[in-house]
Write a protein that holds these residues in place. Structure first.
Motif, PDB file in Angstrom:
ATOM      1  N   ARG A 130      30.045   6.496  85.104  1.00 20.13           N
ATOM      2  CA  ARG A 130      30.425   5.682  83.930  1.00 20.13           C
ATOM      3  C   ARG A 130      29.229   4.896  83.400  1.00 20.13           C
ATOM      4  NH1 ARG A 130      35.208   3.034  87.282  1.00 20.13           N
ATOM      5  NH2 ARG A 130      33.407   2.954  88.652  1.00 20.13           N
ATOM      6  N   ARG A 131      28.128   4.905  84.155  1.00 18.17           N
ATOM      7  CA  ARG A 131      26.917   4.199  83.729  1.00 18.17           C
ATOM      8  C   ARG A 131      25.811   5.188  83.385  1.00 18.17           C
ATOM      9  NH1 ARG A 131      25.440  -0.916  86.393  1.00 18.17           N
ATOM     10  NH2 ARG A 131      27.302  -2.096  86.760  1.00 18.17           N
ATOM     11  N   THR A 132      26.197   6.368  82.929  1.00 21.09           N
ATOM     12  CA  THR A 132      25.198   7.391  82.614  1.00 21.09           C
ATOM     13  C   THR A 132      25.379   7.895  81.181  1.00 21.09           C
ATOM     14  OG1 THR A 132      26.613   9.232  83.326  1.00 21.09           O
ATOM     15  CG2 THR A 132      25.240   8.219  85.015  1.00 21.09           C
ATOM     16  N   VAL A 133      24.289   8.405  80.632  1.00 25.45           N
ATOM     17  CA  VAL A 133      24.348   9.049  79.314  1.00 25.45           C
ATOM     18  C   VAL A 133      23.551  10.348  79.418  1.00 25.45           C
ATOM     19  CG1 VAL A 133      23.766   8.853  76.861  1.00 25.45           C
ATOM     20  CG2 VAL A 133      24.391   6.808  78.138  1.00 25.45           C
ATOM     21  N   GLU A 134      24.150  11.427  78.965  1.00 22.48           N
ATOM     22  CA  GLU A 134      23.443  12.712  79.027  1.00 22.48           C
ATOM     23  C   GLU A 134      22.289  12.702  78.033  1.00 22.48           C
ATOM     24  OE1 GLU A 134      26.014  16.103  78.861  1.00 22.48           O
ATOM     25  OE2 GLU A 134      24.312  17.490  78.658  1.00 22.48           O
ATOM     26  N   LEU A 135      21.149  13.238  78.461  1.00 28.49           N
ATOM     27  CA  LEU A 135      19.984  13.287  77.573  1.00 28.49           C
ATOM     28  C   LEU A 135      19.951  14.627  76.845  1.00 28.49           C
ATOM     29  CD1 LEU A 135      17.241  11.735  79.888  1.00 28.49           C
ATOM     30  CD2 LEU A 135      18.488  10.639  78.022  1.00 28.49           C
ATOM     31  N   PRO A 136      19.412  14.645  75.633  1.00 30.50           N
ATOM     32  CA  PRO A 136      19.324  15.920  74.918  1.00 30.50           C
ATOM     33  C   PRO A 136      18.324  16.849  75.618  1.00 30.50           C
ATOM     34  CG  PRO A 136      18.252  14.161  73.671  1.00 30.50           C
ATOM     35  CD  PRO A 136      18.903  13.516  74.854  1.00 30.50           C
ATOM     36  N   PRO A 137      18.501  18.177  75.477  1.00 33.75           N
ATOM     37  CA  PRO A 137      17.562  19.107  76.107  1.00 33.75           C
ATOM     38  C   PRO A 137      16.143  18.812  75.613  1.00 33.75           C
ATOM     39  CG  PRO A 137      19.412  20.277  75.087  1.00 33.75           C
ATOM     40  CD  PRO A 137      19.539  18.849  74.688  1.00 33.75           C
ATOM     41  N   GLY A 138      15.188  18.882  76.520  1.00 32.73           N
ATOM     42  CA  GLY A 138      13.788  18.672  76.125  1.00 32.73           C
ATOM     43  C   GLY A 138      13.401  17.207  75.995  1.00 32.73           C
ATOM     44  N   ALA A 139      14.309  16.283  76.345  1.00 31.82           N
ATOM     45  CA  ALA A 139      13.967  14.860  76.238  1.00 31.82           C
ATOM     46  C   ALA A 139      12.761  14.542  77.126  1.00 31.82           C
ATOM     47  CB  ALA A 139      15.167  14.012  76.674  1.00 31.82           C
ATOM     48  N   ASP A 140      11.914  13.654  76.646  1.00 30.99           N
ATOM     49  CA  ASP A 140      10.746  13.220  77.408  1.00 30.99           C
ATOM     50  C   ASP A 140      11.230  12.209  78.458  1.00 30.99           C
ATOM     51  OD1 ASP A 140       8.506  11.890  78.346  1.00 30.99           O
ATOM     52  OD2 ASP A 140       7.448  11.990  76.427  1.00 30.99           O
ATOM     53  N   VAL A 141      11.375  12.685  79.699  1.00 27.54           N
ATOM     54  CA  VAL A 141      12.029  11.861  80.730  1.00 27.54           C
ATOM     55  C   VAL A 141      11.201  10.637  81.117  1.00 27.54           C
ATOM     56  CG1 VAL A 141      13.401  13.757  81.651  1.00 27.54           C
ATOM     57  CG2 VAL A 141      11.148  13.302  82.625  1.00 27.54           C
ATOM     58  N   VAL A 142       9.885  10.782  81.081  1.00 26.23           N
ATOM     59  CA  VAL A 142       9.021   9.646  81.425  1.00 26.23           C
ATOM     60  C   VAL A 142       9.146   8.559  80.357  1.00 26.23           C
ATOM     61  CG1 VAL A 142       6.596   8.949  81.663  1.00 26.23           C
ATOM     62  CG2 VAL A 142       7.437  10.990  82.832  1.00 26.23           C
ATOM     63  N   LYS A 143       9.193   9.008  79.117  1.00 23.31           N
ATOM     64  CA  LYS A 143       9.333   8.045  78.017  1.00 23.31           C
ATOM     65  C   LYS A 143      10.670   7.306  78.108  1.00 23.31           C
ATOM     66  CE  LYS A 143       9.296   7.864  72.990  1.00 23.31           C
ATOM     67  NZ  LYS A 143       9.338   8.629  71.748  1.00 23.31           N
ATOM     68  N   VAL A 144      11.726   8.019  78.399  1.00 23.28           N
ATOM     69  CA  VAL A 144      13.047   7.380  78.506  1.00 23.28           C
ATOM     70  C   VAL A 144      13.038   6.363  79.648  1.00 23.28           C
ATOM     71  CG1 VAL A 144      15.496   7.765  79.048  1.00 23.28           C
ATOM     72  CG2 VAL A 144      14.295   9.318  77.477  1.00 23.28           C
ATOM     73  N   ALA A 145      12.472   6.769  80.798  1.00 24.31           N
ATOM     74  CA  ALA A 145      12.445   5.859  81.957  1.00 24.31           C
ATOM     75  C   ALA A 145      11.589   4.626  81.661  1.00 24.31           C
ATOM     76  CB  ALA A 145      11.912   6.592  83.185  1.00 24.31           C
TER      77      ALA A 145
END
Ligand SMILES: NC(=O)c1ccc[n+]([C@@H]2O[C@H](COP(=O)([O-])OP(=O)(O)OC[C@H]3O[C@@H](n4cnc5c(N)ncnc54)[C@H](OP(=O)(O)O)[C@@H]3O)[C@@H](O)[C@H]2O)c1
Length: 312
Positions: free
Chosen positions: A98-113
């Motif tokens: 319930r505390r998660t959001v799916e990321l779009p394919p190809g999302a820059d994971v380092v940038k999001v973090a």
């Protein structure tokens, strides 16, 4: 399940990378994820030193407030850590779905973090705490830090008409995207920020108290609302504020953080902020380090303006 994690065993020492027994999910709202990227934010450091106001004092702990992970079915998610579960700085952790959001394919994971925690501070402040109106003028105190840099971009994206960026490090004030950038002197703030509608304050302490009085004294119309939103305290945990500040102007002082806005309120803002970050609306400087080197990453000085992201 045995994992490798950054484990804090004493509040006065950095975490060490070591084996850790991860408790299994306890209900259907929980799931194990492979951790992909975790930000080393100031909030993570204060949690790991036991000095954050939410700290329970329990040890051992795995630090972190959020991260990016991969579910067993391959989907990438951004997750907000839950204090009742193991933390994110690990090869694997358990998340509350319930505390998660799916990321779009190809999302820059380092940038999001890197970006979610610092960006969330101003995003939630200007959408939930004191909703910004189009064209309003905003002062950002502590604008050269990571959250301050994000605040300039967030304020612009949310419709600010004029942005004043203020910071102590004059060599880093240019290129922030503000309309004007000024040092933290009373004269400069009085001249550039006397008519602002909103202040996003990452400093508190003496510099923020001086800035408050300088802005209030120079205000043309003291009955015009000035909303000061206190978010960080890098310049000091307390301040001495003359009472006249609150009597002599239409001055509203409030904060934004865990508690000032409900968890539900924060969670509701996640998808739109993730859209902004993954679509390129907000930029952030990052520095990555292997999670296995957490101990040295913890003690090394941060690269100015960049956020360290640990990658398992
Ligand atoms: N409430 C929330 O939701 C929330 C969310 C995110 C962050 N925060 C808080 O906001 C604060 C800033 O976070 P951040 O991510 O921007 O940290 P950061 O990237 O480490 O930046 C800190 C900034 O503060 C400046 N600074 C440090 N001491 C100062 C002083 N005595 N006077 C003036 N400036 C000073 C630094 O300037 P130099 O460049 O000159 O060193 C740097 O630009 C932290 O307290 C953090 O915990 C709160």
């Amino acid at each position: 399940m045995e994992i490798q994690a950054a484990v804090v065993r004493s509040f006065d020492r950095p975490p060490r990378y070591e084996p850790y027994e991860l408790p299994a999910p306890s209900d259907e709202d929980q799931a194990v994820v492979d951790v992909v990227a975790v930000g080393l934010h100031p909030r993570v450091r204060s949690g790991a030193s036991g000095s954050h106001y939410t700290s329970t004092g329990k040890l051992p702990m795995i630090p972190g407030v959020d991260g990016v992970g991969r579910l067993a079915d391959g989907r990438l998610i951004y997750f907000v850590a839950d204090d009742d579960l193991a933390g994110p700085m690990a090869t694997r952790t358990v998340v509350d779905l319930r505390r998660t959001v799916e990321l779009p394919p190809g999302a820059d994971v380092v940038k999001v973090a890197a970006a979610m925690n610092p960006a969330m501070s101003s995003w939630v402040a200007l959408r939930r705490r004191v909703p910004i109106r189009p064209g309003q003028s905003v002062l950002i105190l502590g604008a050269t830090g990571n959250a301050g840099q994000m605040a300039t971009q967030v304020a612009r994206r949310l419709g600010a008409g004029h942005i004043v960026a203020a910071g102590r490090n004059e060599s880093r004030l240019s290129g922030l995207g503000a309309d004007i950038a000024v040092p933290l002197t009373e004269d400069a703030l009085a001249e550039a920020a006397s008519e602002v509608d909103l202040v996003i304050d990452y400093l508190w302490g003496k510099p923020a108290a001086a800035a408050m009085m300088a802005v209030l004294r120079a205000r043309t119309d003291r009955s015009r609302e000035l909303n000061w939103i206190q978010i960080g305290s890098v310049a000091g945990p307390t301040m001495e504020l003359p009472s006249v500040a609150l009597r002599s102007a239409n001055f509203r002082l409030q904060g934004n953080g865990q508690g000032a806005v409900s968890t539900r309120g924060y969670l509701a803002e996640l998808p739109s902020l993730i859209d902004e970050i993954t679509s390129g609306g907000l930029t952030v400087d990052t520095h990555t380090a292997p999670l296995a080197e957490v101990e040295s990453a913890w003690t090394q000085p941060e690269q100015p303006g960049a956020r360290t992201v640990l990658v398992p």
